[in-house]
Design an enzyme around this catalytic site. Sequence first.
Site, PDB file in Angstrom:
ATOM      1  N   TYR A 163       0.793  -1.229   0.000  1.00  0.00           N
ATOM      2  CA  TYR A 163       0.000   0.000   0.000  1.00  0.00           C
ATOM      3  C   TYR A 163       0.831   1.288   0.000  1.00  0.00           C
ATOM      4  CZ  TYR A 163      -3.706  -3.277   1.168  1.00  0.00           C
ATOM      5  OH  TYR A 163      -4.590  -4.329   1.148  1.00  0.00           O
ATOM      6  N   HIS A 210      -9.018   1.707  -5.756  1.00  0.00           N
ATOM      7  CA  HIS A 210      -8.202   0.833  -4.909  1.00  0.00           C
ATOM      8  C   HIS A 210      -6.752   1.226  -5.077  1.00  0.00           C
ATOM      9  CE1 HIS A 210     -11.531  -1.669  -3.890  1.00  0.00           C
ATOM     10  NE2 HIS A 210     -11.876  -1.664  -5.167  1.00  0.00           N
TER      11      HIS A 210
HETATM   12  O1  CA2 Z   1      -6.069  -1.661  -2.546  1.00  0.00           O
HETATM   13  C1  CA2 Z   1      -6.998  -1.170  -1.886  1.00  0.00           C
HETATM   14  O2  CA2 Z   1      -7.198   0.048  -1.825  1.00  0.00           O
HETATM   15  C2  CA2 Z   1      -7.904  -2.085  -1.041  1.00  0.00           C
HETATM   16  O3  CA2 Z   1      -9.230  -1.558  -1.095  1.00  0.00           O
HETATM   17  C3  CA2 Z   1      -7.362  -2.036   0.364  1.00  0.00           C
HETATM   18  C4  CA2 Z   1      -8.070  -2.970   1.334  1.00  0.00           C
HETATM   19  C5  CA2 Z   1      -8.141  -4.395   0.757  1.00  0.00           C
HETATM   20  O4  CA2 Z   1      -8.920  -5.212   1.611  1.00  0.00           O
HETATM   21  C6  CA2 Z   1      -8.732  -4.399  -0.640  1.00  0.00           C
HETATM   22  O5  CA2 Z   1      -8.714  -5.722  -1.129  1.00  0.00           O
HETATM   23  C7  CA2 Z   1      -7.939  -3.502  -1.574  1.00  0.00           C
HETATM   24  C8  CA2 Z   1      -7.327  -3.011   2.691  1.00  0.00           C
HETATM   25  C9  CA2 Z   1      -7.329  -1.678   3.393  1.00  0.00           C
HETATM   26  C10 CA2 Z   1      -5.964  -1.292   3.902  1.00  0.00           C
HETATM   27  O6  CA2 Z   1      -5.508  -2.234   4.869  1.00  0.00           O
HETATM   28  C11 CA2 Z   1      -4.300  -2.001   5.466  1.00  0.00           C
HETATM   29  C12 CA2 Z   1      -3.946  -2.916   6.431  1.00  0.00           C
HETATM   30  C13 CA2 Z   1      -2.742  -2.764   7.083  1.00  0.00           C
HETATM   31  C14 CA2 Z   1      -1.913  -1.699   6.786  1.00  0.00           C
HETATM   32  C15 CA2 Z   1      -2.280  -0.798   5.820  1.00  0.00           C
HETATM   33  C16 CA2 Z   1      -3.473  -0.945   5.158  1.00  0.00           C
END
Ligand code: CA2
Length: 152
Positions: free
Chosen positions: A27, A104
């Site tokens: 991310y 996303h």
């Molecule tokens: O890629 C994206 O923006 C997502 O929407 C992010 C979600 C994920 O479940 C989707 O499949 C794709 C996750 C949110 C962010 O989660 C984090 C967890 C730990 C550290 C940073 C971000």
Amino acid sequence: MGPLARSILIINGPNLNMLGAREPEIYGRTTLDDIKTAATAKAKEHGLALDFRQSNAEGEIIDWIQQARGKADGIIINAGGYTHTSVAIMDALAAADQPVIEVHISNIFRREEFRHQSYISRVATGVICGLGAQGYLLAIDAMAELARKKSA
Ligand code: CA2
């Protein structure tokens, strides 16, 4: 709505408040606060007000979508994990009276199979994924264009 107070609502779903703190290989290191700052500036360039929110609660996200009726000129949503599970958020967006852009940060199609399914895509006007935090700014550009065409 209308030419006087055009505005965009950006909704961020669960765990997006953790951005920058963990999993930088997926991310990036940009925090949600950094994204809010850049998005606010980008919206201002287009003369749009921006309401930028995050919630870990599905019901709260649905309430915000419903409350945006007749108020926001567009909804940009990164529904986080709810993207892949929430018929209820899809139903709320289907009833929205404004364009919806799904964003996303990661390319969900390069990741696990369960992330390839998006309930949001079924009701979104357009989708941006895999371009990192920049995706939000691209979505604002696209939304400004949609709003401009609508009022032309
Ligand atoms: O890629 C994206 O923006 C997502 O929407 C992010 C979600 C994920 O479940 C989707 O499949 C794709 C996750 C949110 C962010 O989660 C984090 C967890 C730990 C550290 C940073 C971000």
